[in-house]
Design an enzyme around this catalytic site. Sequence first.
Site, PDB file in Angstrom:
ATOM      1  CG  ASN A 184      -7.600  -2.678  -5.917  1.00 18.93           C
ATOM      2  OD1 ASN A 184      -6.628  -3.406  -5.720  1.00 18.93           O
ATOM      3  ND2 ASN A 184      -7.958  -1.738  -5.056  1.00 18.93           N
TER       4      ASN A 184
ATOM      5  CG  ASP B  53      -1.978   1.066   1.179  1.00 18.99           C
ATOM      6  OD1 ASP B  53      -2.356   1.491   0.071  1.00 18.99           O
ATOM      7  OD2 ASP B  53      -2.440   1.487   2.258  1.00 18.99           O
TER       8      ASP B  53
END
Length: 253
Positions: free
Chosen positions: A70, A22
């Site tokens: 996503n 991330d």
Amino acid sequence: MSAGQRQGQQPAGPAHVAIIMDGNGRWAQMRGLPRQEGHRRGLEALRRTVKNAGELGIAVLTLYSFSTENWRRPQAEVSFLMGLLKRFVEKDLAELDASGVKVRIIGGREDLAPDLRRLVEHAEAMTCNNTGMTLAIAFNYGSRDEIVRTARALAAEVAAGSIAASAIDEALFSSRLDTSDLPDPELVIRTSGETRISNFLLWQAAYAEFIFSPVLWPDFDRGALEDAIAEYRRRERRFGGVSEPADRNVGAA
């Protein structure tokens, strides 16, 4: 799980490290760069981490590369990420194979484009007999989706009479997950300072140690990985039990 682990003794591991990669977007934003550049640098960090994990003796490395959520991102970014995965497989697969790395892709495949699915299957087939580190890429992966898919498959088997409902236990359920051939992770790392697990390995990470690193993923290097492993080794893993004082006389009245 060994008897020593059940009694709270610290294993030398971890053998299986899972990472939520991330911070690519924030890394780029902090430098006034487009998000795509953050993702490119993130791919470089992925390559570094695979190399470093192998050198540090990690047996299984699972990387969360693209979640089922996503797909909600802008189409241009999704297309860019798909292209990055293709380039990684096409450019790095031969080197991974030569290094003895076994590649596994976990996540749903039904929604993948045919060319991407063929690439995934090729990567697994090419490296399936390798005996070095296993690199599991969580792609189009969401743990809730994985659990639902597994539950549906078992329900269908019960309805067909293949198995009895009473036969379903943790071991059977685990054997039908995407990670059925992998040990559960002992250490889960999330980069960028966020402190959530974002639908990642919810079943498998039940007894994992979690480390939330402030390092943004493109900056994640060998030192950051070694720091996380060192922190893991300082912890005592009790698996729900109670540790015994080192000097306690167990046979005393």
